[in-house]
Motif scaffolding. Sequence first.
Motif, PDB file in Angstrom:
ATOM      1  N   PRO A  98       0.830  -1.205   0.000  1.00  0.00           N
ATOM      2  CA  PRO A  98       0.000   0.000   0.000  1.00  0.00           C
ATOM      3  C   PRO A  98       0.862   1.252   0.000  1.00  0.00           C
ATOM      4  CG  PRO A  98      -0.151  -1.158   2.116  1.00  0.00           C
ATOM      5  CD  PRO A  98       0.653  -2.017   1.202  1.00  0.00           C
ATOM      6  N   ARG A  99       0.550   2.201  -0.847  1.00  0.00           N
ATOM      7  CA  ARG A  99       1.397   3.385  -0.987  1.00  0.00           C
ATOM      8  C   ARG A  99       0.556   4.601  -1.336  1.00  0.00           C
ATOM      9  NH1 ARG A  99       4.217   0.187  -5.987  1.00  0.00           N
ATOM     10  NH2 ARG A  99       4.215  -1.427  -4.404  1.00  0.00           N
ATOM     11  N   PHE A 100       1.097   5.757  -1.026  1.00  0.00           N
ATOM     12  CA  PHE A 100       0.343   6.996  -1.208  1.00  0.00           C
ATOM     13  C   PHE A 100       0.274   7.407  -2.681  1.00  0.00           C
ATOM     14  CE2 PHE A 100      -0.136  11.601  -1.442  1.00  0.00           C
ATOM     15  CZ  PHE A 100      -1.175  11.831  -0.550  1.00  0.00           C
ATOM     16  N   GLY A 101      -0.914   7.802  -3.097  1.00  0.00           N
ATOM     17  CA  GLY A 101      -1.061   8.336  -4.449  1.00  0.00           C
ATOM     18  C   GLY A 101      -1.815   9.655  -4.439  1.00  0.00           C
ATOM     19  N   CYS A 102      -2.935   9.686  -3.707  1.00  0.00           N
ATOM     20  CA  CYS A 102      -3.735  10.906  -3.690  1.00  0.00           C
ATOM     21  C   CYS A 102      -4.269  11.242  -2.311  1.00  0.00           C
ATOM     22  CB  CYS A 102      -4.902  10.791  -4.675  1.00  0.00           C
ATOM     23  SG  CYS A 102      -6.125   9.550  -4.221  1.00  0.00           S
ATOM     24  N   GLY A 103      -4.451  10.223  -1.465  1.00  0.00           N
ATOM     25  CA  GLY A 103      -5.025  10.472  -0.146  1.00  0.00           C
ATOM     26  C   GLY A 103      -6.495  10.847  -0.196  1.00  0.00           C
ATOM     27  N   LEU A 104      -7.128  10.683  -1.359  1.00  0.00           N
ATOM     28  CA  LEU A 104      -8.487  11.177  -1.570  1.00  0.00           C
ATOM     29  C   LEU A 104      -9.441  10.085  -2.051  1.00  0.00           C
ATOM     30  CD1 LEU A 104      -7.316  14.332  -3.580  1.00  0.00           C
ATOM     31  CD2 LEU A 104      -8.214  14.357  -1.234  1.00  0.00           C
ATOM     32  N   ALA A 105      -8.987   8.840  -1.996  1.00  0.00           N
ATOM     33  CA  ALA A 105      -9.791   7.726  -2.500  1.00  0.00           C
ATOM     34  C   ALA A 105     -10.100   7.853  -3.992  1.00  0.00           C
ATOM     35  CB  ALA A 105     -11.086   7.566  -1.698  1.00  0.00           C
ATOM     36  N   GLN A 106      -9.203   8.485  -4.739  1.00  0.00           N
ATOM     37  CA  GLN A 106      -9.465   8.687  -6.166  1.00  0.00           C
ATOM     38  C   GLN A 106      -8.592   7.847  -7.094  1.00  0.00           C
ATOM     39  OE1 GLN A 106      -8.868  12.860  -6.788  1.00  0.00           O
ATOM     40  NE2 GLN A 106     -10.798  13.457  -5.839  1.00  0.00           N
ATOM     41  N   CYS A 107      -7.536   7.217  -6.593  1.00  0.00           N
ATOM     42  CA  CYS A 107      -6.595   6.609  -7.533  1.00  0.00           C
ATOM     43  C   CYS A 107      -6.366   5.108  -7.346  1.00  0.00           C
ATOM     44  CB  CYS A 107      -5.249   7.338  -7.474  1.00  0.00           C
ATOM     45  SG  CYS A 107      -4.284   6.977  -5.990  1.00  0.00           S
TER      46      CYS A 107
HETATM   47  S1  FES Z   1      -3.992   7.037  -2.222  1.00  0.00           S
HETATM   48 FE1  FES Z   1      -5.818   6.144  -1.614  1.00  0.00          FE
HETATM   49  S2  FES Z   1      -7.001   6.185  -3.413  1.00  0.00           S
HETATM   50 FE2  FES Z   1      -5.282   7.376  -3.936  1.00  0.00          FE
END
Ligand code: FES
Lengths: 166, 756
Positions: free
Chosen positions: A35-44
């Motif tokens: 698991p890794r950070f991409g957007c922090g917004l549940a969008q990616c």
């Molecule tokens: S980091 Fe969680 S959906 Fe993008």
Amino acid sequence: MAINIKVNGRDWPVSADPDTPLLYVLMNELELKGPRFGCGLAQCGSCSVLADGVEIRSCQTVVSDVGARAITTLEGLPELYAKQKGLATVPAMHPLSQAFVDEQAMHCGYCYNGQTVKAAELLAKTPHPTEAQIRAHMDGHICRCGSYPRIMKSIQTAAAAIVKEG
Amino acid sequence: MDDMNSHPQDPARNGVAHLTRRGALIGGGALVIGFNLLAPARAQAARGAAAGPPDYHAVDTWIAIHANNTATIYTGKCELGQGNQTGLLQVAAEELEMSMAQVSTIRLDTNITPDQQATSSSSSIHRGAPALRAAAAQARQELLARAGARLGVQAFSLEVRDGIVSVRGENGFRKVTYGELLGDKPFNLQYEGTAPVKSPDRYRLVGQRPPRVDMPEKAAGKYTHMQHLRIPGMLHGRVVLPRGQRGFGVGAKPLSVDESSIAHIMGAKVIRKGDFVGVVAEREWDAVKAARDLAVVWKKGPSLGTNETVFERLRKDKSVDTQIASKGDAAGMMQKAAFVRGAAYRCPYQSHAPFAPNCALADPTGDQLTIKSSTQDVYSSRKQVADILGIPETKIRLQYFEGSGTFGRSCYEDATQAAAIMATATGKPVRVQYMRWDELGWDNYGPAHLAEVRAGVDELGNIIAYEYDGWQHGWTITSTVSDSALAKPGAERAGGSGSITVNPISTGSMYKIANRRVTSHAAPMANYLRGAALRSPLDLSFAFASEQTMDELAAALKMDPLEFRRRNIGDERWLGVLEAAAKAANWQPKVMGSQLSNSEIVAGRGIALGTHHVSYGAAVAEIEVNRKTGVIVARRLYGAMDCGLAVNPALVENQMIGQMTQSTSRVLKEEVTFDDNGVTSLDWNSYPVLRFAEHPEIIPVVVQRLEEPSTGAGEEVMGATAAAIANAFFDATGARMRQFPMTPERVLKTLEGQRT
Ligand code: FES
Ligand code: FES
């Protein structure tokens, strides 16, 4: 109140504040690479994990909401797969990961945590997905490098391999 | 990363004199084959890891032979997800006569690897491979000479396989390995660049399709991306910026910062340097919250206009005008043409939008400030950090770690500099990651472009006149964080080739046109958005405008657009890719837009050419347009690329798939939006990219040219793809899109305009 979470078959005490997104706990306390950070917004879909087999976005799931659900990350997929299929030994890679290599699918590979987790969710329930089903199921997972065509092919390859394995 | 810091003595560059590419490009995709090699890391330097760059006129800077009969290749190029490490290993193993498994590369590190400038412009294989190849050939020559002396025979009676040298015809009776000959000792040889290289007919590895070396770890989730790195005792840092950048030159200027606003977050601390504002905390989530909650009043800039009005402003602003191409009398001949077609085209600002925001980690606790980052140019980044901190470059060590695909100058310099500032301020290692809104809101965008194109043909279908006027602004050479920390307004490339001018290759040069004028109108960047190279810089815009004009001429002549291009193409390599794409698509002659239908969903096919600079690209697109909703679906794309010798055609094919998918995304969906106050496209909803369900099937064709030098393969089919989609739209609907992205709203408006 101490929080415990169950990840890849093990119980982990959590020291983070209850409002901390699960993603930060998995990355910084459990030191997982999946698991890794991409957007922090549940969008990616970069941060995706399975909770009782259902894909969730760990960046928008606070750790105190995880409860008793069993979390599986990319690291735990081979074991989960072995369990689902009743295999005696855990394969080195989930058939999807193997298919991504066989199809030479990825570019930077960063989005493949989410792609793998989401596709594993699909194949566990739908062993023979149609192309339309794959497209619909995977649509929440962005690949900025544009490797979608080979992700598609890899999922089909993995599905065929899994069916063959019985 | 740009021409300004290129090294004239660089052996790899000298080998490719025709490469005039503007420097800063960065396309994400550098590619495939080339490695970069310019300066091999001197084995000694590698062992001692002294502050570099190492001397690149030494064979040891490039190659080290180890006692266990393996070799390490030192290159200055990084893996950006395009597989160039694999291509590089192929070239080195080929010349050394070793197997791929015996050769490895080392990560870019200013203490170890040579300064080869940025991994950009699809240059990795293009610029790097000839130098690496020559260094490896020289190393092999030397090893053979030593083997001859050791075995008591002339070098020409020796043969090598897998690094084992044996006397020909003896069946391995007398033999010695490279490892035994040199094992971990330096060659101590001046790099000559003249050792004979293998001829293509003897290639065993080059031209083959070995799998990418990085994929198994990536697939298993074991690969270490930049974002994965953590070191004990480190702090987490975040930058604090307004949501969405203002105009260039305004930057992010804090009028007041209320530190008490984050007093409730345990251990969170504000770090300031000049106008730079950041926060650190021990726990990452605390740093995220502190950056979110910190109360800052920012200075407002002058009105910025909007992403819709920017074109009028570009057209009006005082510009620096350059004649990029000027042949014959284009304006005069236009009068004599049987048909003239032309229009204005509007092309948006677009973002690099890496899948993962940039990240860097700086550690001040050793002799040097050690920074790990995803920069495409470790040496340039080191210099910029030195300037900000006011310390010598040798006090800084920069190491490259792959992040997610960056496609040019996204915010990696910013993350690098922010980490360095905060680590220096706290005396502790600091890991900085940009948030999604930072990365999308403060990117150095691919600039907007306005084109006015006109072209004329005679009755036989020969293009006799061509005029292209293009308006855009240039690129920044500083970054938001350095501007803030130094409290300076930021600097842009003042001129020179490339960055701020229209690309003459993409604007009609593929056709033989006796009368052709291309004029670039460059506006100063002040109070526009920050500009920089975005993969295949502006080529989508040039091709979108130019290749639609070509198609309009074909339609006016009632001629099949493939036949029209065939007739006018001036070069056999352009013809090669055109025919390859047409053949893959089983192109059937047709006058575009001649079979319109009234159904709700209509289908069309289009063809186009395009490139960046040195390779050749062609594409055919099959799309569907929903006339009711305005939604375009790209169903199938066929692409052809000629990048000279494709060291690994499988890598090129994979690159092409990425380029064509991304180009589809850019022409259909992507646009940086802004209003008077700043950028408003800050997440994946407001800056949408192509999604899984929307992706086309892609058929890539590599036109292999074993005898030609390798050229870039990381961006050269993008322009053709975008233009083929636009041409397919006309074929499907009979209407022309003069602006992209071709969103449903714009499609509906265009179709409505057609009815009135
Ligand atoms: S980091 Fe969680 S959906 Fe993008
Ligand atoms: S492979 Fe780079 S984002 Fe998917």
